[in-house]
Design a protein around this motif. Structure first.
Motif, PDB file in Angstrom:
ATOM      1  N   GLN A   1      15.025  54.182  24.041  1.00 19.09           N
ATOM      2  CA  GLN A   1      14.867  52.913  24.741  1.00 19.09           C
ATOM      3  C   GLN A   1      15.460  52.995  26.148  1.00 19.09           C
ATOM      4  N   PRO A   2      14.990  52.140  27.079  1.00 14.54           N
ATOM      5  CA  PRO A   2      15.533  52.128  28.450  1.00 14.54           C
ATOM      6  C   PRO A   2      16.883  51.410  28.494  1.00 14.54           C
ATOM      7  N   LEU A   3      17.878  52.024  27.838  1.00 16.83           N
ATOM      8  CA  LEU A   3      19.197  51.426  27.690  1.00 16.83           C
ATOM      9  C   LEU A   3      20.258  52.346  28.274  1.00 16.83           C
ATOM     10  N   TRP A   4      21.144  51.778  29.102  1.00 18.39           N
ATOM     11  CA  TRP A   4      22.256  52.527  29.672  1.00 18.39           C
ATOM     12  C   TRP A   4      23.555  51.811  29.337  1.00 18.39           C
ATOM     13  N   VAL A   5      24.468  52.513  28.673  1.00 18.11           N
ATOM     14  CA  VAL A   5      25.749  51.945  28.247  1.00 18.11           C
ATOM     15  C   VAL A   5      26.874  52.601  29.038  1.00 18.11           C
ATOM     16  N   TYR A   6      27.681  51.784  29.698  1.00 14.40           N
ATOM     17  CA  TYR A   6      28.829  52.297  30.451  1.00 14.40           C
ATOM     18  C   TYR A   6      29.935  52.635  29.463  1.00 14.40           C
ATOM     19  N   ASP A   7      30.331  53.904  29.428  1.00 16.46           N
ATOM     20  CA  ASP A   7      31.322  54.382  28.471  1.00 16.46           C
ATOM     21  C   ASP A   7      32.718  54.165  29.040  1.00 16.46           C
ATOM     22  N   HIS A   8      33.263  52.992  28.757  1.00 16.58           N
ATOM     23  CA  HIS A   8      34.590  52.630  29.281  1.00 16.58           C
ATOM     24  C   HIS A   8      35.227  51.636  28.330  1.00 16.58           C
ATOM     25  N   PHE A   9      36.535  51.757  28.142  1.00 13.24           N
ATOM     26  CA  PHE A   9      37.249  50.824  27.284  1.00 13.24           C
ATOM     27  C   PHE A   9      38.465  50.294  28.016  1.00 13.24           C
ATOM     28  N   GLY A  10      38.639  48.964  27.999  1.00 15.08           N
ATOM     29  CA  GLY A  10      39.816  48.368  28.616  1.00 15.08           C
ATOM     30  C   GLY A  10      39.507  47.700  29.947  1.00 15.08           C
ATOM     31  N   SER A  11      40.563  47.300  30.655  1.00 20.99           N
ATOM     32  CA  SER A  11      40.407  46.564  31.904  1.00 20.99           C
ATOM     33  C   SER A  11      39.702  47.413  32.959  1.00 20.99           C
ATOM     34  N   LEU A  12      39.034  46.725  33.857  1.00 22.68           N
ATOM     35  CA  LEU A  12      38.249  47.397  34.894  1.00 22.68           C
ATOM     36  C   LEU A  12      38.474  46.682  36.212  1.00 22.68           C
TER      37      LEU A  12
ATOM     38  N   LYS B   1      29.607  49.905  39.592  1.00 26.66           N
ATOM     39  CA  LYS B   1      28.807  50.209  38.407  1.00 26.66           C
ATOM     40  C   LYS B   1      27.585  49.304  38.342  1.00 26.66           C
ATOM     41  N   LEU B   2      27.766  48.040  38.677  1.00 28.16           N
ATOM     42  CA  LEU B   2      26.639  47.108  38.675  1.00 28.16           C
ATOM     43  C   LEU B   2      25.601  47.509  39.724  1.00 28.16           C
ATOM     44  N   GLU B   3      26.080  47.897  40.907  1.00 24.83           N
ATOM     45  CA  GLU B   3      25.161  48.324  41.973  1.00 24.83           C
ATOM     46  C   GLU B   3      24.363  49.548  41.530  1.00 24.83           C
ATOM     47  N   TYR B   4      25.024  50.490  40.849  1.00 21.60           N
ATOM     48  CA  TYR B   4      24.326  51.685  40.375  1.00 21.60           C
ATOM     49  C   TYR B   4      23.264  51.322  39.335  1.00 21.60           C
ATOM     50  N   MET B   5      23.628  50.437  38.408  1.00 21.78           N
ATOM     51  CA  MET B   5      22.654  50.039  37.384  1.00 21.78           C
ATOM     52  C   MET B   5      21.467  49.304  37.997  1.00 21.78           C
ATOM     53  N   ALA B   6      21.718  48.542  39.046  1.00 18.29           N
ATOM     54  CA  ALA B   6      20.645  47.774  39.686  1.00 18.29           C
ATOM     55  C   ALA B   6      19.775  48.632  40.586  1.00 18.29           C
ATOM     56  N   ASN B   7      20.407  49.443  41.441  1.00 20.74           N
ATOM     57  CA  ASN B   7      19.671  50.175  42.467  1.00 20.74           C
ATOM     58  C   ASN B   7      19.395  51.629  42.126  1.00 20.74           C
ATOM     59  N   GLY B   8      20.247  52.230  41.270  1.00 21.45           N
ATOM     60  CA  GLY B   8      20.031  53.623  40.887  1.00 21.45           C
ATOM     61  C   GLY B   8      19.148  53.762  39.659  1.00 21.45           C
ATOM     62  N   ILE B   9      19.390  52.895  38.664  1.00 18.74           N
ATOM     63  CA  ILE B   9      18.628  52.961  37.412  1.00 18.74           C
ATOM     64  C   ILE B   9      17.527  51.911  37.375  1.00 18.74           C
ATOM     65  N   HIS B  10      17.657  50.878  38.210  1.00 17.72           N
ATOM     66  CA  HIS B  10      16.680  49.787  38.301  1.00 17.72           C
ATOM     67  C   HIS B  10      16.630  48.963  37.011  1.00 17.72           C
ATOM     68  N   CYS B  11      17.817  48.585  36.531  1.00 16.33           N
ATOM     69  CA  CYS B  11      17.887  47.726  35.351  1.00 16.33           C
ATOM     70  C   CYS B  11      17.348  46.333  35.684  1.00 16.33           C
ATOM     71  N   ASP B  12      16.685  45.728  34.717  1.00 17.22           N
ATOM     72  CA  ASP B  12      16.204  44.356  34.871  1.00 17.22           C
ATOM     73  C   ASP B  12      17.276  43.348  34.467  1.00 17.22           C
TER      74      ASP B  12
ATOM     75  N   ARG C   1      20.865  39.006  45.371  1.00 15.37           N
ATOM     76  CA  ARG C   1      20.417  40.086  46.266  1.00 15.37           C
ATOM     77  C   ARG C   1      19.536  41.102  45.549  1.00 15.37           C
ATOM     78  N   THR C   2      19.862  41.394  44.290  1.00 17.07           N
ATOM     79  CA  THR C   2      19.149  42.450  43.565  1.00 17.07           C
ATOM     80  C   THR C   2      18.050  41.931  42.645  1.00 17.07           C
ATOM     81  N   SER C   3      18.055  40.611  42.368  1.00 18.17           N
ATOM     82  CA  SER C   3      17.118  39.994  41.403  1.00 18.17           C
ATOM     83  C   SER C   3      17.346  40.475  39.973  1.00 18.17           C
ATOM     84  N   VAL C   4      18.522  41.044  39.716  1.00 13.57           N
ATOM     85  CA  VAL C   4      18.890  41.434  38.356  1.00 13.57           C
ATOM     86  C   VAL C   4      19.434  40.212  37.629  1.00 13.57           C
TER      87      VAL C   4
END
Length: 218
Positions: free
Chosen positions: A131-142, A150-161, A197-200
């Motif tokens: 499936q077109p699914l990308w999971v950020y592998d991170h645990f805890g505060s960010l 990370k959001l910019e990468y998912m929007a502009n690099g991977i083109h998540c909807d 800005r990204t329409s995500v």
């Protein structure tokens, strides 16, 4: 004004998995920030997983940041929805009783759990991996700026909807400031600007802070 087209683009408005919610809110919109807020243990994360599964079924590209669980836990939760079986509970029962039997102890009765074969689980796991699914592998505060990267990468690099964030409170806890209210305002402004800005579409869980001396929200 003549250069502005107020009519929504085709495909920019879509269903919820539940018809009643689609009717009440007139669907979900691209470029929108949606907050899921309630008391503890009332199903916010479960609703998000249902939405993730639905979006994947509808062939949307999905990004997921679940900051209170590992990527493996997130995958197992989505597989559980796919199979309609409590995968984590089944695995826990097998592990605990396997250890007890090996130690010469009587296995415990965890109640009637459905059967789950290795082949059934592997088929579901492979299907999820396609499936077109990308999971950020991170645990805890960010930290806030890192989250936005990370959001910019998912929007502009991977083109998540659609991108899912669970939960906002743990991001705020990672911000080095003595003014939580200001931190929340800054973060919300950044998230809202990002979606426009990204329409995500951004689906975010937020925990409620109980006022001192009052009853719990739940």
């Amino acid at each position: 004004v003549s250069e502005i087209n107020p009519k929504p683009e085709s495909g920019s408005i879509y269903d919820y998995p539940w018809d009643s919610l689609t009717q009440a809110l007139y669907g979900r919109r691209a470029g929108e920030l949606c907050m899921h807020v309630s008391g503890s243990g009332m199903g916010k994360s479960t609703v998000l997983r249902e939405l993730v599964t639905f979006d994947l079924f509808e062939k949307r590209k999905v990004g997921v940041l679940m900051l209170e669980e590992t990527a493996a836990d997130t995958a197992n939760s989505l597989i559980a929805l796919q199979l309609n079986k409590p995968v984590n509970k089944i695995f826990a029962e097998r592990e605990i009783n396997g250890q007890r039997i090996a130690a010469g102890k009587k296995p415990l009765d965890f109640g009637k759990l459905p059967t789950l074969t290795d082949e059934e689980y592997e088929t579901a796991r492979v299907a999820l991996g396609k499936q077109p699914l990308w999971v950020y592998d991170h645990f805890g505060s960010l930290e806030c700026d890192k989250l936005m990267q990370k959001l910019e990468y998912m929007a502009n690099g991977i083109h998540c909807d659609v991108i899912y964030l669970d939960h906002l409170s743990i991001v705020v806890s990672g911000m080095e400031s003595n003014d939580e209210r200001k931190d929340i305002d800054i973060l919300m402004t950044k998230l809202e600007t990002f979606t426009k800005r990204t329409s995500v579409r951004l689906e975010v869980v937020c925990h409620l802070t109980k006022p001192q001396g009052s009853k719990p929200f739940e």
